[in-house]
Design an enzyme around this catalytic site. Structure first.
Site, short mmCIF file in Angstrom:
data_model
loop_
_atom_site.label_atom_id
_atom_site.label_comp_id
_atom_site.label_asym_id
_atom_site.label_seq_id
_atom_site.Cartn_x
_atom_site.Cartn_y
_atom_site.Cartn_z
N ASP A 1 0.72 -1.19 -0.09
CA ASP A 1 0.00 0.11 0.21
C ASP A 1 0.82 1.15 -0.09
O ASP A 1 1.59 1.51 0.83
CB ASP A 1 -0.87 0.10 1.15
N ASP B 1 -10.35 -5.44 -1.46
CA ASP B 1 -9.52 -5.07 -0.52
C ASP B 1 -10.10 -4.22 0.61
O ASP B 1 -10.81 -3.28 0.37
CB ASP B 1 -8.22 -4.24 -1.13
#
Length: 212
Positions: A32, A170
């Site tokens: 991320d 996600d």
């Protein structure tokens, strides 16, 4: 179904814990990347990240950033399997072409409040759609259940049109919510795995839930 493990929620002993995570039965490490502009939080710089990552691992890079091209130029150095940008950013087509030019598969992420129709022009030319089931920018959020409608719509479009993108989800993935995502090809799970006492046990429970 493949599993991409996020280490966003790991706050201490990062290097050792990320190495441990990479040695588990996972398919990708989910990286991320946040710039503090597109989302409010900001992650460490690439140089710091490289010191933490086992660079032989397949990476799934998710850019939650406004200036996509600059970040793509940096993160190609990880040689990731996928680089995913957001459909809500500017110059999406230019960024898609730039990723393709690096011989990396292209993902396009969509936020919970963005309709699927915004993805339609890009679906024939991308490799992955990342459906955000939480608001981007923070870990440990609760799965937004109407995300399942978006996943199912993308699966239907893929079947009808013969497109080849994979569907990834996600946010808030655990034993219960994973079962809701039957039409997903890649599950991203973070805090459910990394906040547990045993990564192996959490991963095994997650995978078993998909078989039920």
């Amino acid at each position: 179904m493949l599993l991409s493990a996020s280490f966003l929620s790991i706050k201490e002993d990062k290097k050792d814990k990320i190495l441990k995570l990479s040695n588990e039965q996972i398919d990708f490490l989910h990286v991320d990347v946040m710039d503090g502009v597109f989302v409010s939080n900001k992650t460490e710089c690439l140089d710091s990240l490289k010191k933490l990552l086992p660079l032989s691992m397949p990476f799934d890079v998710h850019l939650m950033v406004k200036d996509t091209i600059s970040y793509i130029k940096d993160y190609v150095s990880l040689h990731p399997s996928y680089i995913t940008i957001h459909v809500e950013t500017d110059y999406v087509l230019k960024a898609i072409d730039f990723i393709k030019d690096q011989d990396i598969k292209v993902g396009l992420a969509i936020n919970p409040g963005t309709p699927v129709r915004k993805l339609i022009p890009y679906l024939p030319i991308i490799d992955l759609v990342l459906v955000m089931s939480v608001e981007p920018g923070e870990g440990e959020q609760t799965f937004i259940e109407n995300t399942v409608n978006k996943i199912n719509e993308l699966n239907r479009i893929r079947d009808i049109q013969g497109y080849h993108y994979v569907i990834e989800v996600d946010g808030g993935i655990n034993e219960r919510t994973a079962k809701l995502c039957k039409n997903v090809d890649i599950l991203v799970s973070g805090s459910y795995i990394t906040n547990g006492n045993s990564y192996s046990i959490q991963i095994e429970k997650l995978k078993k839930s998909l078989d039920k």
